[in-house]
Design a protein around this motif. Sequence first.
Motif, mmCIF file in Angstrom:
data_model
loop_
_atom_site.group_PDB
_atom_site.id
_atom_site.type_symbol
_atom_site.label_atom_id
_atom_site.label_comp_id
_atom_site.label_asym_id
_atom_site.label_seq_id
_atom_site.Cartn_x
_atom_site.Cartn_y
_atom_site.Cartn_z
ATOM 1 N N LYS A 23 0.836 -1.200 0.000
ATOM 2 C CA LYS A 23 0.000 0.000 0.000
ATOM 3 C C LYS A 23 0.872 1.253 0.000
ATOM 4 O O LYS A 23 1.764 1.417 0.834
ATOM 5 C CB LYS A 23 -0.933 0.015 1.216
ATOM 6 C CG LYS A 23 -1.920 1.142 1.154
ATOM 7 C CD LYS A 23 -2.981 1.030 2.206
ATOM 8 C CE LYS A 23 -3.921 2.193 2.007
ATOM 9 N NZ LYS A 23 -5.214 1.976 2.558
ATOM 10 N N ASN A 24 0.642 2.108 -0.974
ATOM 11 C CA ASN A 24 1.345 3.381 -1.153
ATOM 12 C C ASN A 24 2.832 3.240 -1.463
ATOM 13 O O ASN A 24 3.572 4.231 -1.365
ATOM 14 C CB ASN A 24 1.133 4.301 0.050
ATOM 15 C CG ASN A 24 -0.313 4.719 0.175
ATOM 16 O OD1 ASN A 24 -0.963 5.042 -0.821
ATOM 17 N ND2 ASN A 24 -0.830 4.687 1.383
ATOM 18 N N LYS A 25 3.281 2.057 -1.816
ATOM 19 C CA LYS A 25 4.683 1.875 -2.221
ATOM 20 C C LYS A 25 4.833 2.318 -3.675
ATOM 21 O O LYS A 25 3.978 2.052 -4.521
ATOM 22 C CB LYS A 25 5.121 0.414 -2.090
ATOM 23 C CG LYS A 25 5.097 -0.103 -0.666
ATOM 24 C CD LYS A 25 6.267 0.418 0.124
ATOM 25 C CE LYS A 25 6.431 -0.301 1.431
ATOM 26 N NZ LYS A 25 6.069 0.456 2.581
ATOM 27 N N THR A 42 -2.235 -6.653 -10.757
ATOM 28 C CA THR A 42 -2.018 -7.309 -9.464
ATOM 29 C C THR A 42 -1.556 -6.296 -8.424
ATOM 30 O O THR A 42 -2.090 -6.244 -7.312
ATOM 31 C CB THR A 42 -0.979 -8.440 -9.601
ATOM 32 O OG1 THR A 42 -1.488 -9.422 -10.499
ATOM 33 C CG2 THR A 42 -0.660 -9.074 -8.260
ATOM 34 N N LEU A 43 -0.583 -5.479 -8.772
ATOM 35 C CA LEU A 43 -0.035 -4.497 -7.833
ATOM 36 C C LEU A 43 -1.083 -3.446 -7.438
ATOM 37 O O LEU A 43 -1.123 -3.012 -6.292
ATOM 38 C CB LEU A 43 1.201 -3.832 -8.431
ATOM 39 C CG LEU A 43 2.399 -4.772 -8.610
ATOM 40 C CD1 LEU A 43 3.436 -4.148 -9.530
ATOM 41 C CD2 LEU A 43 3.002 -5.142 -7.280
ATOM 42 N N LEU A 44 -1.924 -3.058 -8.370
ATOM 43 C CA LEU A 44 -2.996 -2.104 -8.055
ATOM 44 C C LEU A 44 -3.956 -2.678 -7.017
ATOM 45 O O LEU A 44 -4.442 -1.947 -6.151
ATOM 46 C CB LEU A 44 -3.777 -1.738 -9.320
ATOM 47 C CG LEU A 44 -3.187 -0.655 -10.201
ATOM 48 C CD1 LEU A 44 -3.979 -0.532 -11.493
ATOM 49 C CD2 LEU A 44 -3.123 0.677 -9.475
ATOM 50 N N ASN A 45 -4.210 -3.976 -7.097
ATOM 51 C CA ASN A 45 -5.100 -4.621 -6.134
ATOM 52 C C ASN A 45 -4.562 -4.549 -4.711
ATOM 53 O O ASN A 45 -5.321 -4.700 -3.754
ATOM 54 C CB ASN A 45 -5.336 -6.089 -6.511
ATOM 55 C CG ASN A 45 -6.224 -6.223 -7.724
ATOM 56 O OD1 ASN A 45 -7.049 -5.364 -7.996
ATOM 57 N ND2 ASN A 45 -6.045 -7.298 -8.465
ATOM 58 N N TYR A 46 -3.258 -4.317 -4.566
ATOM 59 C CA TYR A 46 -2.644 -4.226 -3.243
ATOM 60 C C TYR A 46 -2.316 -2.787 -2.850
ATOM 61 O O TYR A 46 -1.601 -2.552 -1.892
ATOM 62 C CB TYR A 46 -1.394 -5.115 -3.186
ATOM 63 C CG TYR A 46 -1.765 -6.585 -3.208
ATOM 64 C CD1 TYR A 46 -2.172 -7.224 -2.045
ATOM 65 C CD2 TYR A 46 -1.746 -7.308 -4.387
ATOM 66 C CE1 TYR A 46 -2.535 -8.561 -2.056
ATOM 67 C CE2 TYR A 46 -2.119 -8.641 -4.412
ATOM 68 C CZ TYR A 46 -2.509 -9.258 -3.241
ATOM 69 O OH TYR A 46 -2.879 -10.583 -3.263
ATOM 70 N N GLY A 47 -2.836 -1.811 -3.609
ATOM 71 C CA GLY A 47 -2.718 -0.414 -3.211
ATOM 72 C C GLY A 47 -1.418 0.271 -3.557
ATOM 73 O O GLY A 47 -1.121 1.343 -3.017
ATOM 74 N N LYS A 49 1.392 2.479 -5.618
ATOM 75 C CA LYS A 49 1.412 3.658 -6.493
ATOM 76 C C LYS A 49 2.308 3.293 -7.677
ATOM 77 O O LYS A 49 3.500 3.045 -7.502
ATOM 78 C CB LYS A 49 1.991 4.865 -5.766
ATOM 79 C CG LYS A 49 1.101 5.406 -4.694
ATOM 80 C CD LYS A 49 1.529 6.822 -4.358
ATOM 81 C CE LYS A 49 2.056 6.928 -2.970
ATOM 82 N NZ LYS A 49 2.561 8.236 -2.612
ATOM 83 N N ILE A 50 1.727 3.288 -8.864
ATOM 84 C CA ILE A 50 2.428 2.742 -10.021
ATOM 85 C C ILE A 50 2.656 3.796 -11.091
ATOM 86 O O ILE A 50 1.741 4.526 -11.480
ATOM 87 C CB ILE A 50 1.643 1.556 -10.617
ATOM 88 C CG1 ILE A 50 1.506 0.466 -9.556
ATOM 89 C CG2 ILE A 50 2.339 1.018 -11.866
ATOM 90 C CD1 ILE A 50 0.586 -0.652 -9.928
ATOM 91 N N LYS A 51 3.893 3.811 -11.573
ATOM 92 C CA LYS A 51 4.255 4.622 -12.738
ATOM 93 C C LYS A 51 4.760 3.664 -13.808
ATOM 94 O O LYS A 51 5.607 2.813 -13.532
ATOM 95 C CB LYS A 51 5.326 5.651 -12.391
ATOM 96 C CG LYS A 51 5.706 6.525 -13.576
ATOM 97 C CD LYS A 51 6.631 7.661 -13.186
ATOM 98 C CE LYS A 51 6.862 8.570 -14.371
ATOM 99 N NZ LYS A 51 7.680 9.727 -13.987
ATOM 100 N N VAL A 52 4.235 3.804 -15.011
ATOM 101 C CA VAL A 52 4.647 2.983 -16.142
ATOM 102 C C VAL A 52 5.465 3.849 -17.093
ATOM 103 O O VAL A 52 5.023 4.939 -17.480
ATOM 104 C CB VAL A 52 3.422 2.388 -16.884
ATOM 105 C CG1 VAL A 52 3.865 1.585 -18.096
ATOM 106 C CG2 VAL A 52 2.586 1.540 -15.933
ATOM 107 N N ILE A 53 6.649 3.359 -17.428
ATOM 108 C CA ILE A 53 7.518 4.030 -18.388
ATOM 109 C C ILE A 53 7.593 3.142 -19.622
ATOM 110 O O ILE A 53 7.923 1.956 -19.516
ATOM 111 C CB ILE A 53 8.955 4.217 -17.826
ATOM 112 C CG1 ILE A 53 8.941 5.061 -16.558
ATOM 113 C CG2 ILE A 53 9.886 4.801 -18.885
ATOM 114 C CD1 ILE A 53 8.514 6.484 -16.765
ATOM 115 N N THR A 54 7.291 3.710 -20.762
ATOM 116 C CA THR A 54 7.332 2.928 -21.996
ATOM 117 C C THR A 54 7.473 3.858 -23.195
ATOM 118 O O THR A 54 7.048 5.013 -23.131
ATOM 119 C CB THR A 54 6.064 2.062 -22.137
ATOM 120 O OG1 THR A 54 6.200 1.192 -23.258
ATOM 121 C CG2 THR A 54 4.811 2.909 -22.282
#
Length: 161
Positions: A23-25, A42-47, A49-54
């Motif tokens: 959560k909030n990682k 999967t990671l969103l389900n556990y709270g 904070k996600i940044k995608v670089i592409t």
Amino acid sequence: MEPGNKCDKPGSHAKQKQTINLKNKNILVVGAGKIAFRKTETLLNYGAKIKVITKDIKEEKFTKLKGIEISLDDFKEDMLNDIFMVIAATDNVYFNKYIFKLCDEKNILVNNITSKAEMNCRFSSTFENDEYQIAISAKGDPKKSKALKEKIINFFNNQQY
């Protein structure tokens, strides 16, 4: 198995299984294909904070995900600042290895989708009910993990409490 340090064996990549509160990682996903999408969900389900670089979004479902930041950019080492975990999810084995080495040197958790050895954390298949959370790992073989998860689901579905 005899007691002792698993890391002392030649070629050993001993890993202790852990559950981590995400959560909030801050998690950085490098790449935007099907596997990156599945791990991001999967990671969103556990709270997390996600940044995608592409450079380009290969899995269109990414554009519908809420709660993530997507940056159409090249990966740069300074993007690792204040990052808890990285998912190296490009289709370039050598680039994913480069990301692994950077993260490993900085003690950042990294999951490399193109290598079973060049990573320091692995996703597990998870079964959860009201009483248990069971993580399943077949050392990088998702088909085996999925098969065992189905057996566990069947086991619990046939139990009377």
